[in-house]
Design a protein around this motif. Structure first.
Motif, PDB file in Angstrom:
ATOM      1  N   ASN A 165       0.840  -1.183   0.000  1.00 42.15           N
ATOM      2  CA  ASN A 165       0.000   0.000   0.000  1.00 42.15           C
ATOM      3  C   ASN A 165       0.886   1.247   0.000  1.00 42.15           C
ATOM      4  N   LYS A 219       0.129   4.291   0.930  1.00 42.23           N
ATOM      5  CA  LYS A 219      -0.051   5.086   2.154  1.00 42.23           C
ATOM      6  C   LYS A 219       0.854   4.592   3.274  1.00 42.23           C
ATOM      7  N   LYS A 220       1.009   3.276   3.383  1.00 46.80           N
ATOM      8  CA  LYS A 220       1.874   2.717   4.428  1.00 46.80           C
ATOM      9  C   LYS A 220       3.338   3.068   4.184  1.00 46.80           C
TER      10      LYS A 220
END
Length: 127
Positions: free
Chosen positions: A22, A24-25
């Motif tokens: 991901n 965002k991570k």
């Protein structure tokens, strides 16, 4: 037999190199602060945990042989991107040379007073 090829897209933290599925991570990992290295290669350090060999208790005086990082800490108590210290020390009892890796919380650049007091209580000395 069938050949199956799957393509997986991952995102990598530019600080520690951790890979995430991901985006965002990965961005969140990059925002985690980087702690400055406490020691450098060749420095003398002491372990904060007592060691035992053949009924001899001691806090080893070690030499830093390698500094790795920054690495994302898996420990909640440490937090952030940290450096790992590979050290080498000799057991005062059996003279065996040991190499270990330590997080910054498990190593210090000078003997902590609590270590010295504990050894005095046991009537031992810092080796």
């Amino acid at each position: 037999m069938k050949r199956i090829v799957r393509r997986v897209v991952t995102y990598q933290c530019s600080v520690c190199g951790s890979e995430y599925t991901n985006k965002k991570k990965a961005v969140a990992c990059e925002k985690i602060p980087i702690q400055k290295p406490q020691l450098k290669k060749g420095d003398t350090a002491w372990c904060t945990d007592i060691r035992v060999c053949c009924s001899t208790y001691y806090y080893p005086k070690m030499r830093v042989v390698k500094v790795t990082g920054p690495v994302k800490s898996d420990h909640d108590r440490l937090g952030g991107h940290l450096f790992i210290y590979r050290t080498r020390y000799r057991c005062p009892r059996c003279k065996t040379v040991h190499e270990n890796e330590f997080w910054p919380s498990d190593i210090c650049g000078e003997p902590k007073q609590i270590c010295v007091d504990h050894l005095k209580k046991l009537k031992l000395e810092v080796l």
